[in-house]
Design a protein around this motif. Sequence first.
Motif, PDB file in Angstrom:
ATOM      1  N   ILE A   5       0.828  -1.204   0.000  1.00  0.00           N
ATOM      2  CA  ILE A   5       0.000   0.000   0.000  1.00  0.00           C
ATOM      3  C   ILE A   5       0.864   1.257   0.000  1.00  0.00           C
ATOM      4  N   THR A   6       1.943   1.251   0.782  1.00  0.00           N
ATOM      5  CA  THR A   6       2.855   2.399   0.793  1.00  0.00           C
ATOM      6  C   THR A   6       3.441   2.629  -0.601  1.00  0.00           C
ATOM      7  N   GLU A   9       0.926   4.258  -2.811  1.00  0.00           N
ATOM      8  CA  GLU A   9       0.674   5.658  -2.465  1.00  0.00           C
ATOM      9  C   GLU A   9       1.793   6.587  -2.932  1.00  0.00           C
ATOM     10  N   MET A  14      -4.446   7.764  -1.705  1.00  0.00           N
ATOM     11  CA  MET A  14      -5.466   6.733  -1.789  1.00  0.00           C
ATOM     12  C   MET A  14      -6.556   7.018  -0.747  1.00  0.00           C
ATOM     13  N   ARG A  19      -7.864   2.008   0.682  1.00  0.00           N
ATOM     14  CA  ARG A  19      -6.748   1.484   1.482  1.00  0.00           C
ATOM     15  C   ARG A  19      -7.222   0.297   2.329  1.00  0.00           C
ATOM     16  N   ALA A  23      -6.032  -3.575   2.028  1.00  0.00           N
ATOM     17  CA  ALA A  23      -5.443  -4.227   3.200  1.00  0.00           C
ATOM     18  C   ALA A  23      -6.146  -5.545   3.513  1.00  0.00           C
TER      19      ALA A  23
END
Length: 187
Positions: A5-6, A9, A14, A19, A23
């Motif tokens: 996710i990082t 981004e 996001m 997000r 996840a």
Amino acid sequence: MPDFITALETIAPMSPVLRAALASTVRHEEFSARHLLLQPGQVARRVYFVERGLVRGYLLHEGREISSWFMREGDFVISIVSFLTRLPSTEFLELLEASALYSITYEELQALYKEFPEFNLFGRVITERYYVLSEQRAHQLRTQPAATRYAHLLADFPEVLRRVPLKHIASHLGVAAETLSRLRGKS
């Protein structure tokens, strides 16, 4: 190491709901070195993100392994033709090191694209980045001498000599092991 996710981004902000959906959808796994994520004849069902480790894509041609690419921490890994066409792959995806990966299935990815139109931007940007890399690699193989291809590889992936067996580097560059030895001796 960046997580999935990082890394996304870095492309664009996001929404919290996207997000959270990612996840809960993305799978995190660890595998040992030499594990095959994909073999010829299998349909590529997942796209991977390398949190830790190293992946090699390769083909067999006349009994010889030809390394197409190496992907490391922060890279997305996919057998693109098989993944998008849903047809059996012609390539291997092999872990060269013990690796930690995030992954998502084709079906999960399509559902996220449909539910979250903003997510399509991430897919487009990633696809564009890797298409450009693929075109650059094809251009290098067609037009540049081995010494130049070797210099580019070292510039793009400085730790390649420490992390990738020389036979795989030689096949990636399209040279014999002896030629690679000479190139290493000159640098």
